[in-house]
Design a protein around this motif. Structure first.
Motif, mmCIF file in Angstrom:
data_model
loop_
_atom_site.group_PDB
_atom_site.id
_atom_site.type_symbol
_atom_site.label_atom_id
_atom_site.label_comp_id
_atom_site.label_asym_id
_atom_site.label_seq_id
_atom_site.Cartn_x
_atom_site.Cartn_y
_atom_site.Cartn_z
ATOM 1 N N UNK A 29 0.829 -1.209 0.000
ATOM 2 C CA UNK A 29 0.000 0.000 0.000
ATOM 3 C C UNK A 29 0.862 1.256 0.000
ATOM 4 N N UNK A 30 1.888 1.265 0.850
ATOM 5 C CA UNK A 30 2.773 2.424 0.958
ATOM 6 C C UNK A 30 3.579 2.596 -0.327
ATOM 7 N N UNK A 31 3.972 1.480 -0.944
ATOM 8 C CA UNK A 31 4.684 1.560 -2.228
ATOM 9 C C UNK A 31 3.812 2.256 -3.267
ATOM 10 N N UNK A 32 2.511 1.898 -3.304
ATOM 11 C CA UNK A 32 1.582 2.538 -4.237
ATOM 12 C C UNK A 32 1.444 4.023 -3.965
ATOM 13 N N UNK A 146 1.588 -4.920 13.223
ATOM 14 C CA UNK A 146 1.879 -5.515 11.908
ATOM 15 C C UNK A 146 1.965 -4.441 10.830
ATOM 16 N N UNK A 147 1.021 -3.501 10.841
ATOM 17 C CA UNK A 147 1.033 -2.433 9.828
ATOM 18 C C UNK A 147 2.234 -1.521 10.035
ATOM 19 N N UNK A 148 2.557 -1.229 11.305
ATOM 20 C CA UNK A 148 3.726 -0.402 11.601
ATOM 21 C C UNK A 148 5.013 -1.074 11.147
ATOM 22 N N UNK A 149 5.084 -2.381 11.380
ATOM 23 C CA UNK A 149 6.252 -3.145 10.920
ATOM 24 C C UNK A 149 6.376 -3.028 9.403
ATOM 25 N N UNK A 150 5.236 -3.170 8.719
ATOM 26 C CA UNK A 150 5.229 -3.008 7.270
ATOM 27 C C UNK A 150 5.664 -1.620 6.848
ATOM 28 N N UNK A 151 5.253 -0.606 7.617
ATOM 29 C CA UNK A 151 5.637 0.773 7.307
ATOM 30 C C UNK A 151 7.144 0.966 7.392
ATOM 31 N N UNK A 152 7.754 0.373 8.427
ATOM 32 C CA UNK A 152 9.200 0.492 8.597
ATOM 33 C C UNK A 152 9.938 -0.268 7.496
ATOM 34 N N UNK A 165 14.041 -1.371 -10.130
ATOM 35 C CA UNK A 165 13.077 -1.742 -11.162
ATOM 36 C C UNK A 165 12.616 -0.574 -12.039
ATOM 37 N N UNK A 166 12.885 0.668 -11.616
ATOM 38 C CA UNK A 166 12.621 1.870 -12.407
ATOM 39 C C UNK A 166 11.130 2.205 -12.551
ATOM 40 N N UNK A 167 10.327 1.324 -13.133
ATOM 41 C CA UNK A 167 8.907 1.635 -13.361
ATOM 42 C C UNK A 167 8.066 1.250 -12.151
ATOM 43 N N UNK A 168 6.912 1.927 -12.003
ATOM 44 C CA UNK A 168 6.054 1.629 -10.853
ATOM 45 C C UNK A 168 5.424 0.243 -10.978
ATOM 46 N N UNK A 169 5.163 -0.205 -12.205
ATOM 47 C CA UNK A 169 4.559 -1.533 -12.386
ATOM 48 C C UNK A 169 5.492 -2.636 -11.885
ATOM 49 N N UNK A 170 6.749 -2.556 -12.271
ATOM 50 C CA UNK A 170 7.712 -3.579 -11.852
ATOM 51 C C UNK A 170 7.994 -3.499 -10.354
ATOM 52 N N UNK A 171 8.064 -2.284 -9.828
ATOM 53 C CA UNK A 171 8.333 -2.103 -8.397
ATOM 54 C C UNK A 171 7.215 -2.689 -7.550
ATOM 55 N N UNK A 172 5.960 -2.353 -7.889
ATOM 56 C CA UNK A 172 4.826 -2.900 -7.152
ATOM 57 C C UNK A 172 4.671 -4.400 -7.421
#
Length: 397
Positions: A29-32, A146-152, A165-172
């Motif tokens: 989610x944070x990556x998006x 759990x969400x905080x751990x994911x945030x870190x 990965x450069x592009x958002x599609x590959x990164x996500x």
């Protein structure tokens, strides 16, 4: 209905799969969110509008998912219900990655948010079934962060992954693969267990959402927690927008996450020597509101940093005690607990949505979020007030 295994190793394997699934939901989610500018550019949409649309879609998904979690559990039983939540997280992320239009991207994020909302409700019945009363404070504390751990984790790896990965599609897509592996692991290790029997009774008792709405605890929990939820989201979304703020939004997010980990560790340590629930909630509420007030009002960065760290710590420290109260009620069953927790989270987000709408109205009238932030600080006292009305389920040692 008997479990395949009640061994400690099996219980912790199940817990690890659930914990990591929700943590990487947060990472994805944070990556998006981090890649919003790239995503908006891809679809030719203004980034501000993009953030607004996606945020609203997820809020709606959370509320619907929370309300439906108990019904899904009753119909599909634990293995398929938790699997469905994990599949929706994975599938929604996949749809977003391969989306050919902005609408499709929003639909993918909506499905992902719905899956996360359903999934988080199932922590409670799993903890109740697989772990002893002595183990539950530790497991509840871990689940609450759990969400905080994911945030870190996101803070540490999203940047490097984007560079690789450069592009958002590959990164996500990289994070989608991890969610896919965790879904497969649940399919392998997950199992069904009895929903309608309490640990201190051999009689079965079916429980519906209608029954949950009649219980006092179902209303006390969201009224207690909603003020904290409003404060948390206000500090992340509105506080950085006011002039003269002593610390930046990124610093605040990092400190809240670190404070959440510290609060979790303190909750685990506290559970070993103190078994009462209400005093932890009330005292933490007082410290949390006071530190939030200090952080908002101070213009000294060092004081703001300390206040933010204390705020994050005492925002998450009492969550273990709050989650234990419904679990420790007499004749509690997994199905009853799921219904109560589903209504709890849904009502908390409904209250938060209404209050944030009113904050928007206030901003239109004043042109500033300063008043809204102070109102949010005051509303966080709901933790203190609710703490007095909640039942005390902790036993004397």
């Amino acid at each position: 209905m008997k479990s395949k295994s009640t061994s400690t190793f099996y219980a912790y394997t199940i817990e690890a799969i659930l914990f990591l699934t929700y943590s990487f939901f947060a990472v994805n989610w944070i990556a998006g969110s981090t890649l919003t500018a790239q995503i908006a550019q891809t679809f030719g949409v203004d980034s501000g509008a993009s953030s607004s649309f996606v945020s609203n879609a997820v809020t709606i998904a959370k509320i619907i998912g929370n309300f439906m979690a108990a019904y899904i559990l009753t119909k599909l039983l634990p293995k398929k219900s938790i699997g469905l939540g994990s599949l929706l997280i994975f599938g929604g992320s996949l749809i977003a990655v391969f989306a050919q239009s902005y609408l499709m991207f929003i639909i993918g994020r909506f499905i992902m948010g719905f899956g996360g909302a359903v999934f988080v409700i199932y922590f409670a019945p799993v903890v109740m079934h697989y772990f002893t009363p002595k183990q539950r404070p530790t497991i509840n504390a871990l689940n609450s962060c759990a969400y905080n751990f994911g945030s870190i984790v996101a803070l540490l790896i999203v940047g490097p992954i984007i560079k690789i990965f450069q592009t958002w599609q590959k990164s996500m897509g990289f994070f989608v693969c991890i969610s896919g592996v965790l879904f497969i692991l649940w399919c392998v290790f997950g199992e069904d267990f009895e929903l309608n029997k309490s640990s201190n009774s051999s009689q079965e008792s079916k429980y519906s959402m209608k029954d949950a709405l009649k219980e006092k605890i179902t209303w006390l929990l969201p009224l207690t927690y909603s003020g904290v939820l409003v404060l948390y989201l206000t500090l992340l979304q509105l506080f950085p927008r006011i002039e003269g703020a002593a610390i930046t939004a990124s610093t605040l997010s990092a400190l809240t996450g670190i404070g959440g980990i510290i609060g979790t560790l303190l909750a685990i340590a506290l559970a070993k020597c103190y078994t009462k629930r209400k005093p932890v909630i009330i005292i933490s509420g007082v410290v949390m509101t006071a530190s939030a007030f200090l952080m908002v009002k101070t213009t000294t960065p060092s004081i703001a940093v300390v206040a933010a760290l204390v705020l994050g710590t005492f925002m998450f420290l009492p969550m273990t005690s709050l989650m234990l109260i419904p679990q420790e009620l007499d004749n509690m069953t997994p199905s009853r607990l799921t219904a109560i927790m589903g209504v709890f989270w849904a009502l908390a987000y409904i209250i938060e949505t209404i209050i944030f709408y009113l904050f928007g109205v206030l901003f239109d009238q004043t042109g500033s979020y300063s008043s809204s932030i102070m109102i949010a600080v005051i509303l966080s006292l709901s933790f203190v007030i609710g703490g007095f009305f909640l039942p005390e389920t902790g036993k004397d040692k």
